[in-house]
Design an enzyme around this catalytic site. Structure first.
Site, mmCIF file in Angstrom:
data_model
loop_
_atom_site.group_PDB
_atom_site.id
_atom_site.type_symbol
_atom_site.label_atom_id
_atom_site.label_comp_id
_atom_site.label_asym_id
_atom_site.label_seq_id
_atom_site.Cartn_x
_atom_site.Cartn_y
_atom_site.Cartn_z
ATOM 1 N N GLU A 296 -48.280 -7.054 15.574
ATOM 2 C CA GLU A 296 -48.007 -7.258 17.195
ATOM 3 C C GLU A 296 -47.013 -8.408 17.175
ATOM 4 O O GLU A 296 -46.528 -9.032 18.356
ATOM 5 C CB GLU A 296 -49.085 -7.050 17.862
ATOM 6 C CG GLU A 296 -50.077 -5.810 17.944
ATOM 7 C CD GLU A 296 -50.995 -5.938 18.881
ATOM 8 O OE1 GLU A 296 -51.359 -6.921 19.637
ATOM 9 O OE2 GLU A 296 -51.879 -5.051 18.796
ATOM 10 N N HIS A 297 -46.809 -9.595 16.261
ATOM 11 C CA HIS A 297 -46.139 -10.541 16.219
ATOM 12 C C HIS A 297 -45.385 -10.625 15.226
ATOM 13 O O HIS A 297 -45.651 -10.228 13.924
ATOM 14 C CB HIS A 297 -46.950 -11.873 16.439
ATOM 15 C CG HIS A 297 -48.105 -11.623 17.425
ATOM 16 N ND1 HIS A 297 -47.826 -11.789 18.803
ATOM 17 C CD2 HIS A 297 -49.413 -11.182 17.605
ATOM 18 C CE1 HIS A 297 -48.682 -11.587 19.604
ATOM 19 N NE2 HIS A 297 -49.659 -11.162 18.975
#
Length: 276
Positions: free
Chosen positions: A148-149
């Site tokens: 997610e990052h």
């Protein structure tokens, strides 16, 4: 998953309506958030395919100040309740059960988990080795991607993850794969780049519809589903709602009404996902 530190478990019921014989799949994310959920805590319907997804394997150190390890993954799920012996036992007791692992998630020890490859070749090599070791040790069947990052561009992400998934499937290390994107300007470009080039090795798109805003309406929800079905064209898209304070469309606001509307549309594949 988004806000993964709050995750208790995630349930998915999948019904594929475009096949000659309808198939049903129920999936649960398990092992994150320190909730001590074990396999026997979850009732298993013998008439559906059932996937437990261990959350999460992370390519970060276990130190108090975690740092990336360039694809060297370790199991961060609840290993006391979800160990190899218990996995073998649940699979032996329930022939319809398979067990997978999800990689990355949102954070570890309060720090975001970033996709941070030193290079494509070194990350892929390390990831193949470490993930194969975990799959073998835990007798796993599949893998789910939940980065997610990012400290890398979408093309690098697509190549690293695509090469990893391709190797794992081509060498029969896993039998199924999935990805867990959500609507975010930094997240979607990475998964869409991956889907465009390597969608053929991805079996399920666990789209995080509960990451949309609170107050989502039935019509908005249906439009979101249509949009993501177009983005991940040809994919098996999972729809979802949450009961943990996350957003999206809630049951009391018309979630199942929206699903019924979509089920009435010819050739829709409706996959129901429930997060508690």
């Amino acid at each position: 998953m988004a806000s993964s530190n709050l995750l208790v478990s995630l349930f998915i019921l999948q019904v594929l309506f475009v096949t000659p014989t309808n198939s049903k799949l129920f999936r649960e994310y398990i092992g994150a958030g320190g909730k001590n959920v074990s396999f026997p805590d979850v009732p298993i319907n013998p008439n559906v395919d059932f996937h437990f997804i261990l959350s999460f394997a992370i390519d970060y150190t276990n130190a108090s100040s975690p740092s990336p390890t360039n694809g060297n993954f370790s199991a961060y799920w609840d290993k006391e309740n979800l160990n190899p012996s218990q996995i073998s036992s649940i699979k032996a007791d329930h022939p319809n059960v398979k067990v997978a692992m999800s990689v990355a998630g949102d954070s570890v020890n309060g720090q975001f988990v970033y996709f941070s490859p030193a290079s494509t070749s070194s990350w892929v090599s390390n990831a193949i080795s470490s993930i194969t070791q975990i799959v073998t040790e835990y007798n796993l069947d599949g893998i789910d991607i939940d980065y997610e990052h990012y400290n890398a561009d979408p093309d690098t992400f697509a190549e690293c993850i695509g090469q990893l998934l391709s190797y794992l499937k081509e060498n029969k290390i896993v039998s199924f794969t999935s990805i867990a994107p959500f609507e975010d300007d930094s997240v979607q470009p990475h998964y869409l780049a991956l889907w465009k080039k390597y969608g053929y090795v991805i079996d399920y798109v666990n789209f995080q519809f509960y990451a949309y805003d609170n107050g989502t309406t039935v019509q908005q929800f249906i439009q979101y589903f249509e949009t993501q079905s177009s983005n991940y064209e040809g994919g098996k898209i999972l729809v979802s709602f949450g009961t943990d304070g996350s957003g999206g469309l809630k049951p009391e606001d018309g979630f199942f009404e929206a699903c019924l509307v979509m089920l009435a549309t010819p050739c829709h594949e409706i996959d129901l996902q429930y997060q508690v």
